[in-house]
Design a protein around this motif. Structure first.
Motif, PDB file in Angstrom:
ATOM      1  N   LEU A  17      26.748 -62.789 -35.756  1.00  0.00           N
ATOM      2  CA  LEU A  17      27.558 -61.865 -36.555  1.00  0.00           C
ATOM      3  C   LEU A  17      27.318 -60.415 -36.157  1.00  0.00           C
ATOM      4  N   ASN A  18      26.068 -60.006 -36.174  1.00  0.00           N
ATOM      5  CA  ASN A  18      25.753 -58.590 -36.004  1.00  0.00           C
ATOM      6  C   ASN A  18      25.829 -58.116 -34.552  1.00  0.00           C
ATOM      7  N   LEU A  61      31.226 -49.302 -36.617  1.00  0.00           N
ATOM      8  CA  LEU A  61      30.627 -50.618 -36.821  1.00  0.00           C
ATOM      9  C   LEU A  61      30.280 -50.862 -38.288  1.00  0.00           C
ATOM     10  N   SER A  62      29.640 -49.896 -38.936  1.00  0.00           N
ATOM     11  CA  SER A  62      29.172 -50.099 -40.309  1.00  0.00           C
ATOM     12  C   SER A  62      30.318 -50.410 -41.264  1.00  0.00           C
ATOM     13  N   GLU A 102      39.341 -60.775 -31.291  1.00  0.00           N
ATOM     14  CA  GLU A 102      37.943 -60.894 -30.874  1.00  0.00           C
ATOM     15  C   GLU A 102      37.024 -61.091 -32.076  1.00  0.00           C
ATOM     16  N   LEU A 103      37.278 -60.364 -33.155  1.00  0.00           N
ATOM     17  CA  LEU A 103      36.476 -60.513 -34.368  1.00  0.00           C
ATOM     18  C   LEU A 103      36.601 -61.929 -34.930  1.00  0.00           C
ATOM     19  N   ARG A 158      28.800 -55.966 -32.969  1.00  0.00           N
ATOM     20  CA  ARG A 158      28.408 -54.672 -32.411  1.00  0.00           C
ATOM     21  C   ARG A 158      28.932 -54.511 -30.986  1.00  0.00           C
ATOM     22  N   ASP A 159      28.964 -55.605 -30.250  1.00  0.00           N
ATOM     23  CA  ASP A 159      29.442 -55.551 -28.868  1.00  0.00           C
ATOM     24  C   ASP A 159      30.934 -55.234 -28.776  1.00  0.00           C
ATOM     25  N   LEU A 160      31.644 -55.389 -29.888  1.00  0.00           N
ATOM     26  CA  LEU A 160      33.064 -55.017 -29.895  1.00  0.00           C
ATOM     27  C   LEU A 160      33.246 -53.503 -29.808  1.00  0.00           C
TER      28      LEU A 160
END
Length: 328
Positions: free
Chosen positions: A40-41, A95-96, A62-63, A45-47
């Motif tokens: 998940l994280n 991201l957050s 992608e998500l 984050r890589d997105l």
């Protein structure tokens, strides 16, 4: 050959003493969910290849793929993706912001009241435990016994898996270590007779809880599923309304395959709840979601390790906090 040691890790190294375990179940849960958390994280984050990312069709696709990899199912993954789309489409987000929405929606999908064992109003409470071989059933029984004993309950184990001598031996070792009573019979004995004797022992000795082990079986084995019904009827002859709980043990590493297990057992054995095991060994922790979405069964307890301390009531908020503890 030495006796099976239920506290020994698979690599033949003894588990650390209790005082060396991480403090508090939340720490154990966080550690146990690290593989699912990483999907998940880290993958989300890589997105974000730069400071922000435009929420467009490519990003949403992608998500969605990342969410599906946790085995939460296409429906729940689509619901979370659609909420991100509603909140942020056409915007450059950080991201957050995305993680906050994902966490909020995930917790909402898993939401349920905490549902511990429902004890009988008087006399012993009978808990029957069912599942397939290898799901962690016998170890879960030991953990549940330890958990109930820590609440001041006196516990009797019924070694109803009479087909496997190793299962009876393993449960006997647990009973000895935990200081609880166990009722067992010769290999090949009628499992219903073990249930009868265990319930009778609890009645005669004023015990609070009887936990009945059963042989592992597939939901497609009709004759063995009928045997579960016989155990139910025998227990009910000794104590009205018994068994009071029928808990299905599901292996989280089975992912979506666990869904068909839950369906078969919940119909045949009249399950009242689920124990989800081996969450520490999988990136498929998202399977909690379709289990909650598909069945009107609560996930009562979860296991994230090998010791009795790695077992607790399932709480959706705590689960979500552990998954995203290092994300923000």
């Amino acid at each position: 050959m030495g006796l099976f040691n239920p506290f020994k890790k698979s690599e033949e190294q003894p588990a650390p003493p209790a005082e060396e375990q991480p403090s508090g179940f939340f720490s154990r849960l966080k550690q146990g969910l690290v593989k699912t958390s990483r999907v998940l994280n880290t993958d989300i984050r890589d997105l974000f290849k730069q400071e922000g990312r435009l929420v467009d069709d490519e990003f949403l696709t992608e998500l969605y793929a990342i969410l599906v990899r946790t085995d939460m199912g296409v429906g729940p993954a689509g619901k979370i993706r659609d909420q991100v789309k509603t909140d942020f489409r056409g915007r450059v987000v950080h991201l957050s912001e995305v993680l906050t929405t994902v966490k909020t929606e995930l917790v909402a999908l898993m939401q349920q009241p905490e549902t511990p064992i429902q004890f009988a109003e008087s006399g012993p409470t009978v808990v029957m435990v069912v599942g397939v071989n290898g799901s962690g059933k016998t170890t879960s029984i030991a953990k549940l016994a330890s958990y109930l004993k820590s609440q001041g309950k006196s516990v009797v184990l019924g070694a109803g898996d009479t087909f496997r001598a190793a299962a009876v031996e393993q449960l006997s070792i647990w009973a000895d270590r935990l200081g609880v009573d166990i009722v067992k019979a010769e290999q090949g004995s009628d499992p219903a007779s073990v249930a009868f004797k265990a319930v009778d022992f609890a009645l005669q000795n004023n015990k609070d809880v009887v936990i009945l082990d059963t042989a592992g079986r597939l939901q497609t084995q009709t004759n063995l599923m009928n045997e579960l019904d016989k155990i139910r009827r025998v227990a009910g002859k000794k104590i009205e309304a018994a068994p009071h709980e029928v808990l299905l043990v599901l292996d989280a590493t089975a992912g979506q395959n666990g869904i068909s297990q839950a369906k078969g057992f919940s119909e045949a054995a009249q399950c009242t709840g689920i124990i989800l095991t081996k969450l520490d060994g999988t990136a498929k922790g998202g399977v909690v979601v379709p289990i909650r979405q598909t069945f009107n069964l609560p996930v009562k307890y979860i296991g994230v390790g090998e010791t009795p301390e790695d077992f607790a009531l399932f709480n959706a908020e705590q689960f979500g906090d552990a998954l995203f503890a290092d994300a923000f």
